[in-house]
Design a protein around this motif. Structure first.
Motif, PDB file in Angstrom:
ATOM      1  N   UNK A 150      -0.223  29.750  65.332  1.00 57.03           N
ATOM      2  CA  UNK A 150      -0.620  28.474  65.923  1.00 57.03           C
ATOM      3  C   UNK A 150       0.542  27.488  65.895  1.00 57.03           C
ATOM      4  N   UNK A 151       1.255  27.456  64.775  1.00 62.41           N
ATOM      5  CA  UNK A 151       2.331  26.489  64.577  1.00 62.41           C
ATOM      6  C   UNK A 151       3.531  26.788  65.475  1.00 62.41           C
ATOM      7  N   UNK A 152       3.960  28.035  65.528  1.00 58.09           N
ATOM      8  CA  UNK A 152       5.185  28.371  66.255  1.00 58.09           C
ATOM      9  C   UNK A 152       4.985  28.496  67.761  1.00 58.09           C
ATOM     10  N   UNK A 153       3.773  28.839  68.190  1.00 58.29           N
ATOM     11  CA  UNK A 153       3.539  29.036  69.624  1.00 58.29           C
ATOM     12  C   UNK A 153       3.068  27.752  70.294  1.00 58.29           C
ATOM     13  N   UNK A 154       2.162  27.017  69.644  1.00 61.55           N
ATOM     14  CA  UNK A 154       1.604  25.801  70.246  1.00 61.55           C
ATOM     15  C   UNK A 154       2.407  24.542  69.916  1.00 61.55           C
ATOM     16  N   UNK A 155       3.169  24.562  68.824  1.00 62.41           N
ATOM     17  CA  UNK A 155       3.930  23.392  68.366  1.00 62.41           C
ATOM     18  C   UNK A 155       3.043  22.151  68.218  1.00 62.41           C
ATOM     19  N   UNK A 156       1.911  22.285  67.529  1.00 66.32           N
ATOM     20  CA  UNK A 156       1.071  21.110  67.289  1.00 66.32           C
ATOM     21  C   UNK A 156       1.657  20.261  66.174  1.00 66.32           C
ATOM     22  N   UNK A 157       1.027  19.101  65.938  1.00 68.38           N
ATOM     23  CA  UNK A 157       1.486  18.255  64.832  1.00 68.38           C
ATOM     24  C   UNK A 157       1.052  18.795  63.480  1.00 68.38           C
ATOM     25  N   UNK A 158       0.018  19.617  63.487  1.00 71.11           N
ATOM     26  CA  UNK A 158      -0.441  20.195  62.230  1.00 71.11           C
ATOM     27  C   UNK A 158      -1.444  21.307  62.481  1.00 71.11           C
ATOM     28  N   UNK A 159      -1.552  22.221  61.520  1.00 73.74           N
ATOM     29  CA  UNK A 159      -2.498  23.342  61.590  1.00 73.74           C
ATOM     30  C   UNK A 159      -3.140  23.514  60.224  1.00 73.74           C
ATOM     31  N   UNK A 160      -4.446  23.769  60.214  1.00 69.34           N
ATOM     32  CA  UNK A 160      -5.175  24.058  58.978  1.00 69.34           C
ATOM     33  C   UNK A 160      -6.034  25.294  59.190  1.00 69.34           C
ATOM     34  N   UNK A 161      -6.007  26.202  58.231  1.00 67.69           N
ATOM     35  CA  UNK A 161      -6.783  27.442  58.335  1.00 67.69           C
ATOM     36  C   UNK A 161      -7.493  27.693  57.011  1.00 67.69           C
ATOM     37  N   UNK A 162      -8.783  27.995  57.099  1.00 69.12           N
ATOM     38  CA  UNK A 162      -9.545  28.453  55.939  1.00 69.12           C
ATOM     39  C   UNK A 162     -10.259  29.738  56.313  1.00 69.12           C
ATOM     40  N   UNK A 163     -10.217  30.712  55.415  1.00 63.08           N
ATOM     41  CA  UNK A 163     -10.942  31.961  55.619  1.00 63.08           C
ATOM     42  C   UNK A 163     -11.835  32.221  54.416  1.00 63.08           C
ATOM     43  N   UNK A 164     -13.092  32.549  54.708  1.00 66.79           N
ATOM     44  CA  UNK A 164     -14.057  32.941  53.684  1.00 66.79           C
ATOM     45  C   UNK A 164     -14.475  34.369  53.996  1.00 66.79           C
ATOM     46  N   UNK A 165     -14.349  35.274  53.021  1.00 68.82           N
ATOM     47  CA  UNK A 165     -14.637  36.676  53.328  1.00 68.82           C
ATOM     48  C   UNK A 165     -15.124  37.431  52.109  1.00 68.82           C
TER      49      UNK A 165
END
Length: 208
Positions: A150-165
């Motif tokens: 997400x960060x390298x392709x979209x170049x947004x100001x920020x990215x947050x990811x949470x995974x529950x598994x």
């Protein structure tokens, strides 16, 4: 062809010799060997077609090796009417397989990003989860891979990811602790540096 290229790219990144992908027939023979090792008779009626079915199912279960995150996230849109607040897609169901035991990991992902004048189609975020999920993984790795893509392709100001598994390698074998859940999070850009942004991300996940 894509899968073979992926094998070569993975080997190159890890400094290993180039890997050769086995034929379908070799894969089916390997399944027969595993059936024999488990104490089964691969020639009995119920198992005659099992090697073919397993080889075919592996093509689907590990199809992420044939997909590119760059292609999935390659199309973006500028017409956002000035919107620059968080975009969150939560409760994205996914399954993966533990790279240590090749046993399923079943869970859901929550992904947010802060657009920088461009947004990506919401379905693409779900597809990105599958790109990395349908590979042999650890939960820590898939969390970081999604955020980095997400960060390298979209170049947004920020990215947050949470995974529950839930990891079936922990539920079905070893300590056999059914129902236990593992949670991983990672942040990029503004989310990494701003505790308030992280708190808002967590709150948005828990709403509704």
């Amino acid at each position: 062809m894509d899968a073979i290229l992926n094998l070569r790219e993975n080997a190159a990144r890890q400094g290993e010799k180039t890997l050769t992908r086995p034929t379908r027939e070799e894969a089916e023979a390997a399944v027969r060997t595993l059936l024999l090792w488990a104490g089964e008779n691969p020639d009995r009626e119920g198992l005659l077609d099992t090697p073919k079915r397993v080889a075919k199912s592996y093509g689907e279960l590990f199809s992420g090796y044939n997909e590119s995150p760059e292609e999935v996230l390659g199309t973006t849109f500028e017409e956002v009417s000035g919107y620059n607040d968080p975009v969150l897609v939560k409760d994205i169901p996914f399954f993966s397989h533990c790279e240590h035991h090749m046993v399923p990991i079943i869970g859901k992902a929550h992904i947010a990003y802060l657009p920088d004048d461009r947004v990506v189609g919401l379905s693409k975020i779900g597809r990105l989860v599958d790109v990395f999920g349908r590979r042999l993984q650890t939960q820590e790795s898939i969390t970081a891979q999604i955020a980095d893509a997400m960060d390298t392709i979209l170049h947004p100001r920020g990215v947050a990811v949470m995974i529950e598994a839930e990891h079936l390698c922990m539920s079905m074998r070893g300590v056999k602790k059914q129902g236990s859940t593992t949670i991983t999070t990672t942040f990029r850009g503004t989310y990494r540096d701003d505790a308030n942004a992280q708190a808002r991300f967590m709150t948005m996940i828990r709403l509704g």
